[in-house]
Design a protein around this motif. Structure first.
Motif, PDB file in Angstrom:
ATOM      1  N   GLY A 164      15.677  21.315 -35.631  1.00 37.06           N
ATOM      2  CA  GLY A 164      15.603  21.990 -34.157  1.00 37.06           C
ATOM      3  C   GLY A 164      14.361  21.227 -33.644  1.00 37.06           C
TER       4      GLY A 164
ATOM      5  N   ARG B 220      11.075  21.326 -27.587  1.00 37.33           N
ATOM      6  CA  ARG B 220      10.953  20.416 -28.830  1.00 37.33           C
ATOM      7  C   ARG B 220       9.499  20.018 -29.131  1.00 37.33           C
TER       8      ARG B 220
ATOM      9  N   ARG C 217      15.555  22.455 -29.847  1.00 38.94           N
ATOM     10  CA  ARG C 217      15.748  23.732 -30.345  1.00 38.94           C
ATOM     11  C   ARG C 217      17.252  24.247 -29.543  1.00 38.94           C
TER      12      ARG C 217
ATOM     13  N   THR D 190      16.039  28.600 -34.786  1.00 40.16           N
ATOM     14  CA  THR D 190      16.127  28.102 -33.526  1.00 40.16           C
ATOM     15  C   THR D 190      16.012  29.213 -32.211  1.00 40.16           C
TER      16      THR D 190
ATOM     17  N   VAL E 267      20.024  22.272 -30.940  1.00 45.69           N
ATOM     18  CA  VAL E 267      20.723  22.886 -32.368  1.00 45.69           C
ATOM     19  C   VAL E 267      21.067  24.308 -32.275  1.00 45.69           C
TER      20      VAL E 267
END
Length: 536
Positions: free
Chosen positions: A81, A201, A86, A130, A89
């Motif tokens: 993630g 991210r 994130r 996540t 995912v």
């Protein structure tokens, strides 16, 4: 220590939109799905056993497969993630979990149900780490503390609500709805995430994956949990009955159980070696073992793992006792566990106000102490021919403990972890708790069913039954996970045997409760040690 990762602007600044709180609702609902699914099937197990004709070991694997896969993949999915995004995912995990729930809902055999649970575990492992990262990127300051309190309350409360929801669906519809309910809820999570959650991210997150670490950790924990579950079936050392799997067809000699233990322990030892080498080389690692040099992190994880062992293990045995000994329906068994949910939600809500006043660690200690009292009390008041209400106050006390300890333990574990490594620290803590949960179900399930069979066989022989017949009856009750007890009671010819079975199941459940209380007591000692360490 590794260089702190840089983040995109969306990770550095909380979104200005007031709708981020709706995003938190979506994230919390996603977390509630995967936490509820670790307990929702507890009260549905007898119906699953009857419908799919699976053994008590199979019933445990319906639980274990989900929890074990979930635990094994948390760190890897958290790292994924960070690199891929994130929210991306999280959404992918929601999709996997929802599809797997549909597969579990229509599974025609126990094996396919376990396969569906495996896929659910993969999806859950993508969602949980996540969710923490998304909250961390979305909220700042006091709002972040409030958001994490809601996140912790979600875990504590929904774990307790699972049996009630599962009982209602099983009684009024079918056990299959315990899985099918995830389809519309998963859709709501996906829509809410797309509308209200901002992507984030770490741009400098390490590329690559620690595949060797992932394989070794899965192999290690699978071997250990297999041994704990199947030891009573195939024998702890000498093979007790034929074993067929992976091309093997064993009829005598060494049981596969000690082999599984050996493979599991060797894999975990090799896992530690591999992770240490990758840490020294600065390569991507599933686990940065240097974090365990931090006393609060090391002892905090010990507390989290041991407490999870006691918490979730007892939720496997008590619903079975309500149904098989007292004759409760699945819904009534879930309703009997409602005090646990009420206590957990109430305590989780109060924890945000109490923690600043008495200290987070003091609240965790108080919570674990309540859990010890609650679980030990359950073991004391269980009676094969008595009412179920004496259990309820202890379930409430236990629920208070779950609410306080679960909602606050993450903050304790991460207190001294460098900010740059907080993501991996939270992933490690989640992994520790999930592994503790998996081992708890395995250990307490083994205590329950092993003692059930031994005590019942001895009692029936004392009544004059030949050893062969007594052992056969005991094995039948054990293999059915206790669901054979009520039919035995209903038949006048076997009523006395059913009464003995009720007594043995009650005694075995009490022993499982005492075992859980013992594990929680170790967690309490670890928490007190951590308190002294942090005070010094």
């Amino acid at each position: 220590m590794p260089t702190p990762p840089a983040t995109t602007p969306t990770a550095d600044r909380a979104p200005a939109s007031r709708h981020r709180w709706w995003g938190l609702v979506a994230i919390s609902l996603g977390v509630s799905l995967i936490i509820v699914d670790s307990t929702i099937v507890n009260v549905a197990i007898p119906s699953i056993v009857d419908d799919l004709h699976i053994t008590s070991s199979g019933a445990q694997w319906v639980q274990e497969t989900y929890t074990l896969v979930f635990a094994a993949l948390l760190l890897l999915m958290g790292r994924t993630g960070d690199r891929l995004g994130r929210r991306r995912v999280f959404l992918a995990g929601t999709a996997v979990f929802t599809v797997a729930s549909a597969a579990a809902a229509i599974a025609p055999t126990g094996s396919l149900l376990i396969a569906g649970r495996l896929l659910q575990g993969i999806g859950g492992a993508m969602i949980l780490p996540t969710s923490l990262s998304l909250i961390n990127a979305t909220f700042r300051g006091r709002e972040r503390g409030q958001a994490f309190a809601i996140w912790g309350s979600t875990i504590g409360g929904t774990a307790a609500l699972g049996p009630l929801l599962g009982g209602y669906l099983t009684t009024h519809f079918s056990w299959r709805w315990a899985f099918a309910i995830n389809l519309p809820l998963g859709l709501l999570v996906a829509i809410g995430t797309l509308l209200f959650v901002t992507e984030s991210r770490d741009e400098r997150a390490e590329h690559g994956a620690d595949l060797a670490g992932a394989v070794l950790s899965v192999t290690g924990f699978t071997g250990i949990v297999f041994g704990l579950i199947e030891g009573r079936t195939y024998g702890w050392w000498t093979l007790r009955q034929p074993f067929t799997a992976l091309g093997l067809n064993l009829h005598h000699g060494l049981s596969p159980v000690p082999v599984a233990f050996a493979i599991g322990l060797a894999s975990l030892a090799l896992f530690v070696t591999v992770e240490l080498r990758r840490n020294r080389q600065g390569r991507t690692a599933l686990l940065d073992l240097r974090l365990f040099s931090i006393p609060s992190f090391r002892n905090g994880n010990a507390v989290a793992g041991i407490v999870s062992l006691g918490e979730f293990g007892i939720l496997f045995s008590v619903p079975l006792w309500f149904q098989n000994v007292l004759g409760y329906s699945a819904f009534d068994a879930g309703l009997a566990l409602l005090p646990l949910a009420v206590g957990s939600f109430a305590a989780s809500g109060l924890s945000a106000a109490l923690a600043p006043r008495i200290g987070t660690l003091n609240l965790v200690v108080a919570g674990i102490a309540c859990e010890v009292v609650g679980v030990a009390g359950i073991g004391l008041v269980l009676a094969p021919d008595g009412p179920g209400w004496p259990v309820l106050p202890f379930l409430f006390v236990y629920g208070i403990g779950v609410g306080w300890a679960t909602a606050q333990i993450t903050g304790v574990v991460l207190a001294d972890v460098p900010v740059a490594q907080s993501g991996q620290g939270s992933g490690t803590q989640s992994t520790t708790r999930q592994i503790g949960s998996a081992l708890g179900i395995a250990l307490l399930g083994t205590v329950l069913f092993t003692n059930l069979a031994g005590d019942l066989s001895h009692a029936l022989q004392s009544d004059g039954l030949p050893p062969t017949q007594a052992t056969a009856i005991a094995s039948t009750v054990q293999a059915s996970a206790g669901t054979a007890i009520q039919p035995l009671l209903a038949n006048p010819a076997t009523h006395q045997v059913g009464e003995r079975a009720r007594e043995s199941f009650t005694q075995a459940t009490s022993l499982a409760a005492y075992t859980a209380a013992g594990a929680l007591s170790l967690g309490l000692l670890a928490a007190l040690r951590l308190k002294r360490t942090m005070a010094g």
